[in-house]
Write an enzyme that holds these catalytic residues in place. Structure first.
Site, PDB file in Angstrom:
ATOM      1  N   ASN A  72       0.820  -1.228   0.000  1.00 19.57           N
ATOM      2  CA  ASN A  72       0.000   0.000   0.000  1.00 19.57           C
ATOM      3  C   ASN A  72       0.848   1.270   0.000  1.00 19.57           C
ATOM      4  O   ASN A  72       0.318   2.377   0.099  1.00 19.57           O
ATOM      5  CB  ASN A  72      -0.986  -0.002   1.179  1.00 19.57           C
ATOM      6  CG  ASN A  72      -0.287  -0.025   2.536  1.00 19.57           C
ATOM      7  OD1 ASN A  72       0.901   0.271   2.646  1.00 19.57           O
ATOM      8  ND2 ASN A  72      -1.043  -0.387   3.567  1.00 19.57           N
ATOM      9  N   ARG A 265      -7.935  13.195  19.353  1.00 16.91           N
ATOM     10  CA  ARG A 265      -7.024  14.300  19.626  1.00 16.91           C
ATOM     11  C   ARG A 265      -7.334  15.339  18.545  1.00 16.91           C
ATOM     12  O   ARG A 265      -7.200  15.063  17.349  1.00 16.91           O
ATOM     13  CB  ARG A 265      -5.571  13.821  19.542  1.00 16.91           C
ATOM     14  CG  ARG A 265      -4.501  14.921  19.751  1.00 16.91           C
ATOM     15  CD  ARG A 265      -4.071  15.555  18.447  1.00 16.91           C
ATOM     16  NE  ARG A 265      -2.899  16.397  18.586  1.00 16.91           N
ATOM     17  CZ  ARG A 265      -2.463  17.215  17.625  1.00 16.91           C
ATOM     18  NH1 ARG A 265      -3.098  17.306  16.481  1.00 16.91           N
ATOM     19  NH2 ARG A 265      -1.380  17.931  17.813  1.00 16.91           N
ATOM     20  N   ASP A 267      -6.780  18.516  16.432  1.00 17.02           N
ATOM     21  CA  ASP A 267      -5.661  19.340  15.981  1.00 17.02           C
ATOM     22  C   ASP A 267      -6.024  20.824  16.031  1.00 17.02           C
ATOM     23  O   ASP A 267      -7.160  21.210  15.715  1.00 17.02           O
ATOM     24  CB  ASP A 267      -5.341  18.948  14.529  1.00 17.02           C
ATOM     25  CG  ASP A 267      -4.101  19.621  13.990  1.00 17.02           C
ATOM     26  OD1 ASP A 267      -3.027  19.435  14.582  1.00 17.02           O
ATOM     27  OD2 ASP A 267      -4.204  20.329  12.962  1.00 17.02           O
ATOM     28  N   HIS A 271      -7.114  27.423  16.653  1.00 23.76           N
ATOM     29  CA  HIS A 271      -7.417  28.037  15.360  1.00 23.76           C
ATOM     30  C   HIS A 271      -8.879  27.907  14.947  1.00 23.76           C
ATOM     31  O   HIS A 271      -9.225  28.160  13.802  1.00 23.76           O
ATOM     32  CB  HIS A 271      -6.493  27.450  14.290  1.00 23.76           C
ATOM     33  CG  HIS A 271      -5.042  27.687  14.592  1.00 23.76           C
ATOM     34  ND1 HIS A 271      -4.336  28.748  14.068  1.00 23.76           N
ATOM     35  CD2 HIS A 271      -4.186  27.042  15.415  1.00 23.76           C
ATOM     36  CE1 HIS A 271      -3.097  28.726  14.529  1.00 23.76           C
ATOM     37  NE2 HIS A 271      -2.981  27.698  15.355  1.00 23.76           N
ATOM     38  N   GLU A 295      -5.339  20.175  20.939  1.00 25.49           N
ATOM     39  CA  GLU A 295      -3.982  20.729  20.902  1.00 25.49           C
ATOM     40  C   GLU A 295      -4.065  22.247  20.850  1.00 25.49           C
ATOM     41  O   GLU A 295      -4.404  22.816  19.805  1.00 25.49           O
ATOM     42  CB  GLU A 295      -3.235  20.211  19.665  1.00 25.49           C
ATOM     43  CG  GLU A 295      -1.850  20.801  19.523  1.00 25.49           C
ATOM     44  CD  GLU A 295      -1.542  21.372  18.145  1.00 25.49           C
ATOM     45  OE1 GLU A 295      -0.377  21.659  17.882  1.00 25.49           O
ATOM     46  OE2 GLU A 295      -2.478  21.545  17.327  1.00 25.49           O
ATOM     47  N   HIS A 368       5.559  15.494  18.038  1.00 24.86           N
ATOM     48  CA  HIS A 368       5.990  15.599  16.645  1.00 24.86           C
ATOM     49  C   HIS A 368       6.206  17.028  16.172  1.00 24.86           C
ATOM     50  O   HIS A 368       6.549  17.252  15.016  1.00 24.86           O
ATOM     51  CB  HIS A 368       4.962  14.901  15.754  1.00 24.86           C
ATOM     52  CG  HIS A 368       3.594  15.522  15.877  1.00 24.86           C
ATOM     53  ND1 HIS A 368       2.957  15.688  17.081  1.00 24.86           N
ATOM     54  CD2 HIS A 368       2.759  16.017  14.937  1.00 24.86           C
ATOM     55  CE1 HIS A 368       1.786  16.261  16.869  1.00 24.86           C
ATOM     56  NE2 HIS A 368       1.643  16.477  15.587  1.00 24.86           N
ATOM     57  N   ASP A 369       5.942  18.002  17.045  1.00 27.06           N
ATOM     58  CA  ASP A 369       6.108  19.401  16.648  1.00 27.06           C
ATOM     59  C   ASP A 369       7.259  20.085  17.375  1.00 27.06           C
ATOM     60  O   ASP A 369       7.466  21.284  17.213  1.00 27.06           O
ATOM     61  CB  ASP A 369       4.817  20.187  16.917  1.00 27.06           C
ATOM     62  CG  ASP A 369       3.689  19.747  16.008  1.00 27.06           C
ATOM     63  OD1 ASP A 369       3.965  19.395  14.840  1.00 27.06           O
ATOM     64  OD2 ASP A 369       2.529  19.745  16.460  1.00 27.06           O
TER      65      ASP A 369
END
Ligand code: NOJ
Ligand code: NOJ
Ligand code: CA
Length: 731
Positions: A72, A265, A267, A271, A295, A368-369
């Site tokens: 895949n 979670r 994102d 915003h 987040e 990861h940020d």
């Protein structure tokens, strides 16, 4: 012959039906305690997905974990295993393999958070050469990301996880689709949004108004308002107030709830408007009680009132960024930050003030940020080991970033994204970090002091932090010395541990020894350089029922919620929400399921009374909404103010502050070109559907003085579903 046979068949059918009827009557007649006696869902059960209080979460970047199904993998320029910005082939089959081989179970991990599973744009972002291997550039939120696998492979992952008592959390990004316009350049996918393969809209041809169209040139994130309505780095910003978008996002998440996920979670919650998100979360809780955390990116230990207000009002928990910064400052960056263990403790105490429910926030050492903890710690393994011991015994729900337990640091060449997202380096179960987690994660299930307890400091200096978590008669005491070259004599150490001898739960992994406690005094103890010890007492019985948590944290009449804690007893008592008693669905010593009663709304006190008549203390501030929610944009024109004066809205339902100006909603926004600019003010607010609202706008100055609008109350009947908008003139 024939009729006889038929008769026999009928007789058999009747017998079966009678049997079934009997069983059904038996079930419906069974006292609730019979459920408890049969298969009680306990507070640490995988079936209690409304709460993750006792869980340890493990965050996986799906593409970077295990490639279990090479067929895949994408072809073409979006795939390159040697380029950290391209797809690497990791998938759901790979994660399923790791669930099956015990990697999570042996670590004590009981929940995994995986990348957003939705189909993404297939393009490279020309501005930075990145492919959407991370899952944040959604294109069709109803379909699986084909490079992670098929829907069947996704549900296999979920059912395999559940069979091992592991919950599954998906990342989900309702803020945006993919890149549309960045620095004036139109991007190939044009932010296109599809639904089950059919085009809904594109950013530059958006007759339906599915997207917000504030120029990305305006997008300085200098105010929260700009952050909400501007595109995030040019990602096409979804207009959740649009009825099509609202319905799309409500329906899309149900695809994944139906596939069995236990948590979400969310994102980039900073915003999106609080109001729309509250309405969306409430819709999810109506459908399935899962654990939701958002987040709100924040890189300081200090308070951010908008963030904390969001954690307290939105109905979801948040990733604990203040904890993250504090732990990194105190341990990984101690030299450069000058931040001490005293500072760490002070931040923890401040946060208890700022959050209504600090135990429900999700703590993390890295993600990861941001650069990996090991990179910040100069690759000092002991520093990370100490940090894990701290995190696993702190308040909050711990989350481990994949590979950190294998001491991964940022890949060669740079720091943070994408160097912090390298392929998983290995699955060594003997690494000391892995061992530490595997000792402490199960303790979060067995000793409720970790999941629900309060935090008390017991011994503190710049390097040493000894703290206790206490819940009812349960105690966990942790002693940490971050100083890797000198030890400390812990003189005068007191504890809530009952009299007795205690061994180190870590089994000396970090040098911990035994203690004895006599009338609250701990035997002389030397905490050597870089040592950590954890001592615990799990009570067989509790003096009184004690509530740890109520989840989901926001509800409405008729919804089922779980009350977790201890000492509820094994026969059914009662649960009150303010003055109203709830209908009990099931009851065990550590978990009660109830149906939220009608007739109480707002911030409510929950009290459990055992069958013997012993009452718990009140669990305060549980949110009961006044009905199904819709997101309404309230606008007021001509509301002129002096500098420092803001406009708020207050009205007749708890969602509008129930006429209490201290609970008025706002300050309203007034600086978005496409929606409203001063002296027009606006705000998106979650309010009860199909309800006649009465409200007024108020002006509030810096000292809290209130000026009301004159005249009659504004009146607005909210729509039965989706979104609404109402504009009035200041009167
Ligand atoms: C925050 C995520 O964690 C980050 O990785 C992502 O790029 C942005 N939101 C946009 O989705
Ligand atoms: C609350 C009242 O119910 C509302 O009608 C009135 O406008 C304000 N208080 C100000 O008096
Ligand atoms: Ca693959």
């Amino acid at each position: 012959m024939k009729t006889k046979k038929k008769k026999l068949v009928y007789a058999a059918l009747i017998a079966i039906m009678a049997l079934l009827f009997g069983i059904i009557t038996l079930i419906t007649m069974m006292p609730v305690s019979a459920f408890a006696a049969s298969k009680a869902i306990t507070d640490d059960s995988v079936e209690n997905n409304a709460s993750m209080s006792t869980d340890v979460i493990y965050q996986i970047v799906t593409d970077r974990f295990v490639d279990g199904e090479p067929s895949n993998n994408p072809s073409g320029e979006i795939y390159d295993k040697n380029n950290l910005k391209k797809y690497h082939g990791g998938d759901w089959v790979g994660i399923t393999q790791k669930i099956n081989d015990g990697y999570f179970t042996n670590m004590g991990v009981s929940a995994i958070w995986i990348s957003s599973p939705v189909q993404n744009s297939d393009y490279i972002d020309p501005s930075n050469g990145c492919a959407p291997y991370h899952g944040y550039w959604g294109r069709d939120f109803f379909l699986p990301n084909q490079y992670f696998g098929t829907m069947e492979e996704f549900t296999t992952l979920v059912s395999t996880a559940h069979s091992k008592d592991i919950k599954v959390i998906i990342d989900f990004a309702p803020n945006h689709t993919s890149f549309a316009v960045y620095d004036g350049i139109k991007q190939p996918n044009d932010g296109a949004l599809y639904k089950n393969g059919e085009l809904v809209s594109t950013y530059s041809n958006d007759a339906k108004g599915v997207f917000n169209h504030v120029s990305d040139q305006w997008a300085e994130f200098d105010t929260w308002e700009h952050t909400v309505y501007a595109p995030l780095f040019g990602l096409a910003d979804l207009n959740q107030q649009n009825a099509i978008t609202d319905q799309y996002l409500k329906d899309a998440i149900k695809v994944w709830l139906d596939a069995g996920v236990d948590g979400i979670r969310v994102d980039a919650v900073k915003h999106m408007s609080l109001g729309w998100q509250k309405n969306w979360v409430s819709d999810i809780y109506d459908y399935k009680p899962v654990f939701i955390f958002g987040e709100w990116s924040h890189s300081a230990t200090t308070s951010e009132p908008n963030m904390e207000n969001f954690a307290n009002e939105s109905g979801m928990s948040l990733l604990d960024f203040r904890y993250n910064t504090a732990a990194r400052n105190a341990l990984a960056n101690a030299m450069t930050s000058g931040y001490t263990m005293k500072d760490f403790h002070n931040t923890m105490m401040d946060m208890e003030e700022d959050y209504d429910n600090i135990n429900d926030q999700v703590t993390f050492l890295d993600n990861h940020d941001q650069s990996r903890f090991m990179t910040e710690a100069g690759n000092n393994k002991l520093t990370l080991d100490i940090a894990f011991a701290l995190q696993m015994t702190s308040r909050g729900i711990p989350c481990v970033y994949y590979g950190t337990e294998q001491y991964m640091s940022d890949a060669a060449g740079g720091k943070s994204d994408p160097y912090n997202r390298a392929d998983m380096t290995g699955f060594d179960q003997s690494s000391r970090a892995y061992q530490i987690i595997s000792k402490l994660a199960p303790l979060r299930k067995s000793n409720p002091a970790l999941a629900y307890g309060s935090t008390q400091e017991r011994w503190l200096n710049d390097d040493v932090y000894v703290y206790e978590r206490v819940f009812g008669n349960n105690v966990v005491m942790t002693a940490i010395n971050r100083n890797q070259s000198s030890g400390y004599q812990l003189t005068g150490l007191m504890s809530s541990l009952p009299d007795g001898a205690y061994y180190d739960v870590l089994g000396n992994l970090l040098g911990g020894g035994n203690i004895t406690v006599n009338k609250g005094v701990v035997s002389e103890y030397y905490l050597g350089a870089g040592q950590v010890a954890v001592w615990q007492y799990t009570a067989d019985e509790n003096d009184a029922p004690i509530i740890g948590n109520v989840n989901p944290k926001m509800s409405k009449a008729g919804n089922t919620v779980t009350i977790t804690g201890r000492g509820f007893g094994n026969s059914v008592g009662s649960v009150a929400f303010d003055v109203k008693n709830a209908q009990i669905v099931s009851w065990s010593d550590s978990l009660i399921k109830v149906i939220v009663p009608g007739g109480v709304t707002g911030d409510v006190a929950v009290v459990v009374t055992t069958s013997a008549g012993v009452e718990s203390e009140a669990f305060n501030g549980f949110k009961i909404l006044s009905g199904s929610q819709v997101s309404v944009r309230f606008k007021v024109n001509n509301a002129t103010t002096y500098y420092g004066v803001n406009v708020y809205i207050v009205g007749n339902v708890p969602e509008l502050g129930a006429w209490d100006t201290s609970k008025a909603i706002g300050p309203l926004f007034n600086d978005t070109p496409t929606i409203g600019k001063y002296p027009t003010w606006f705000y998106d607010i979650s309010v009860p559907a199909n309800t006649k609202l009465e409200y007024k706008f108020i002006k509030v100055d810096g000292a809290g003085n209130v000026i009301w609008e004159s005249g009659m109350n504004h009146v607005y009947t909210t729509p039965a579903s989706n979104t609404g908008e109402i504009t009035v003139n200041w009167q």
